[in-house]
Write an enzyme that holds these catalytic residues in place. Structure first.
Site, PDB file in Angstrom:
ATOM      1  CG  HIS A 132     -29.667 -11.080   4.851  1.00  0.00           C
ATOM      2  ND1 HIS A 132     -28.826 -10.202   5.508  1.00  0.00           N
ATOM      3  CD2 HIS A 132     -30.705 -11.302   5.674  1.00  0.00           C
ATOM      4  CE1 HIS A 132     -29.340  -9.922   6.691  1.00  0.00           C
ATOM      5  NE2 HIS A 132     -30.489 -10.576   6.823  1.00  0.00           N
ATOM      6  CG  ASP A 152     -32.490 -17.657   9.318  1.00  0.00           C
ATOM      7  OD1 ASP A 152     -32.457 -16.480   8.895  1.00  0.00           O
ATOM      8  OD2 ASP A 152     -32.256 -17.948  10.517  1.00  0.00           O
ATOM      9  CG  HIS A 158     -23.107  -9.891   3.458  1.00  0.00           C
ATOM     10  ND1 HIS A 158     -21.819 -10.291   3.164  1.00  0.00           N
ATOM     11  CD2 HIS A 158     -23.845 -10.128   2.333  1.00  0.00           C
ATOM     12  CE1 HIS A 158     -21.775 -10.749   1.914  1.00  0.00           C
ATOM     13  NE2 HIS A 158     -23.000 -10.659   1.387  1.00  0.00           N
ATOM     14  CB  CYS A 165     -17.809 -12.390   4.015  1.00  0.00           C
ATOM     15  SG  CYS A 165     -18.324 -10.889   3.135  1.00  0.00           S
ATOM     16  CG  HIS A 188     -19.355  -7.047   2.948  1.00  0.00           C
ATOM     17  ND1 HIS A 188     -19.831  -7.851   3.962  1.00  0.00           N
ATOM     18  CD2 HIS A 188     -19.384  -5.782   3.417  1.00  0.00           C
ATOM     19  CE1 HIS A 188     -20.129  -7.091   5.005  1.00  0.00           C
ATOM     20  NE2 HIS A 188     -19.854  -5.834   4.706  1.00  0.00           N
ATOM     21  CB  CYS A 223     -18.851 -10.104   6.969  1.00  0.00           C
ATOM     22  SG  CYS A 223     -20.478 -10.444   6.317  1.00  0.00           S
ATOM     23  CG  ASN A 237     -35.379  -7.419   8.529  1.00  0.00           C
ATOM     24  OD1 ASN A 237     -36.531  -7.018   8.378  1.00  0.00           O
ATOM     25  ND2 ASN A 237     -35.104  -8.621   9.007  1.00  0.00           N
ATOM     26  CG  HIS A 291     -35.113 -12.760   5.839  1.00  0.00           C
ATOM     27  ND1 HIS A 291     -34.716 -13.527   6.922  1.00  0.00           N
ATOM     28  CD2 HIS A 291     -34.532 -11.550   6.018  1.00  0.00           C
ATOM     29  CE1 HIS A 291     -33.940 -12.807   7.712  1.00  0.00           C
ATOM     30  NE2 HIS A 291     -33.809 -11.603   7.189  1.00  0.00           N
TER      31      HIS A 291
HETATM   32  P1  5GP Z   1     -31.560 -10.020   9.716  1.00  0.00           P
HETATM   33  O1  5GP Z   1     -32.205  -9.868  11.060  1.00  0.00           O
HETATM   34  O2  5GP Z   1     -30.174  -9.399   9.677  1.00  0.00           O
HETATM   35  O3  5GP Z   1     -32.441  -9.587   8.582  1.00  0.00           O
HETATM   36  O4  5GP Z   1     -31.408 -11.576   9.497  1.00  0.00           O
HETATM   37  C1  5GP Z   1     -30.252 -12.287   9.810  1.00  0.00           C
HETATM   38  C2  5GP Z   1     -30.639 -13.730   9.757  1.00  0.00           C
HETATM   39  O5  5GP Z   1     -29.460 -14.501   9.667  1.00  0.00           O
HETATM   40  C3  5GP Z   1     -31.395 -14.206  11.018  1.00  0.00           C
HETATM   41  O6  5GP Z   1     -32.649 -14.721  10.642  1.00  0.00           O
HETATM   42  C4  5GP Z   1     -30.465 -15.251  11.617  1.00  0.00           C
HETATM   43  O7  5GP Z   1     -31.162 -16.359  12.167  1.00  0.00           O
HETATM   44  C5  5GP Z   1     -29.601 -15.670  10.447  1.00  0.00           C
HETATM   45  N1  5GP Z   1     -28.253 -16.086  10.800  1.00  0.00           N
HETATM   46  C6  5GP Z   1     -27.395 -15.435  11.622  1.00  0.00           C
HETATM   47  N2  5GP Z   1     -26.216 -16.100  11.707  1.00  0.00           N
HETATM   48  C7  5GP Z   1     -26.351 -17.188  10.900  1.00  0.00           C
HETATM   49  C8  5GP Z   1     -25.464 -18.275  10.570  1.00  0.00           C
HETATM   50  O8  5GP Z   1     -24.327 -18.365  11.040  1.00  0.00           O
HETATM   51  N3  5GP Z   1     -25.933 -19.203   9.705  1.00  0.00           N
HETATM   52  C9  5GP Z   1     -27.189 -19.145   9.167  1.00  0.00           C
HETATM   53  N4  5GP Z   1     -27.544 -20.144   8.349  1.00  0.00           N
HETATM   54  N5  5GP Z   1     -28.057 -18.154   9.461  1.00  0.00           N
HETATM   55  C10 5GP Z   1     -27.632 -17.185  10.315  1.00  0.00           C
HETATM   56 ZN    ZN Z   2     -20.108  -9.871   4.157  1.00  0.00          ZN
END
Ligand code: 5GP
Ligand code: ZN
Length: 106
Positions: free
Chosen positions: A96, A30, A94, A7, A46, A4, A83, A98
């Site tokens: 989160h 992000d 995992h 993680c 997690h 992950c 989301n 925004h």
């Molecule tokens: P989701 O679409 O799952 O709600 O959002 C995942 C978010 O994580 C996306 O906006 C993406 O840009 C961000 N993200 C993915 N990988 C990484 C990373 O390695 N580092 C950071 N800082 N953000 C990430």
């Molecule tokens: Zn995780």
């Protein structure tokens, strides 16, 4: 969890800067911002998504973490997004939250 990405970030594997952190969560920028300010509030445990979270108290504390991280970032106006699942656009499994503010491009 081993594979992950969040993680690994929480574990410090990539040296990601935390703009805010507490016992429950870390907050970082992000990598692909969809607003002038785009932060992610990520619980230290997690949990794949909101569907897998049973801990009401933790969810409450995570929302308070949103508020504190926004305050620390100087935001008085912001949008929060969770989301849940592929069809909703979840890419990282995992949980989160925004935080988006200014010129939101979602
Ligand atoms: P989701 O679409 O799952 O709600 O959002 C995942 C978010 O994580 C996306 O906006 C993406 O840009 C961000 N993200 C993915 N990988 C990484 C990373 O390695 N580092 C950071 N800082 N953000 C990430
Ligand atoms: Zn995780």
């Amino acid at each position: 969890m081993q594979d992950c990405i969040f993680c690994k970030i929480i574990n410090g594997d990539f040296g990601t800067e935390f703009v805010y952190e507490n016992e429950d969560a870390v907050v970082f920028k992000d990598i692909n911002p969809k607003a002038n300010t785009h932060l992610l509030v990520v619980p230290r445990i997690h949990v794949e998504s909101l569907n897998e979270l049973d801990d009401e108290a933790l969810l409450g504390r995570l929302m308070m973490t949103v508020k504190k991280a926004a305050q620390k970032a100087g935001l008085s106006s912001y949008r929060t997004v969770i989301n849940t699942g592929k069809d909703a656009g979840q890419e990282v499994f995992h949980l989160h939250i925004h935080i988006l503010s200014g010129d939101i491009r979602l």
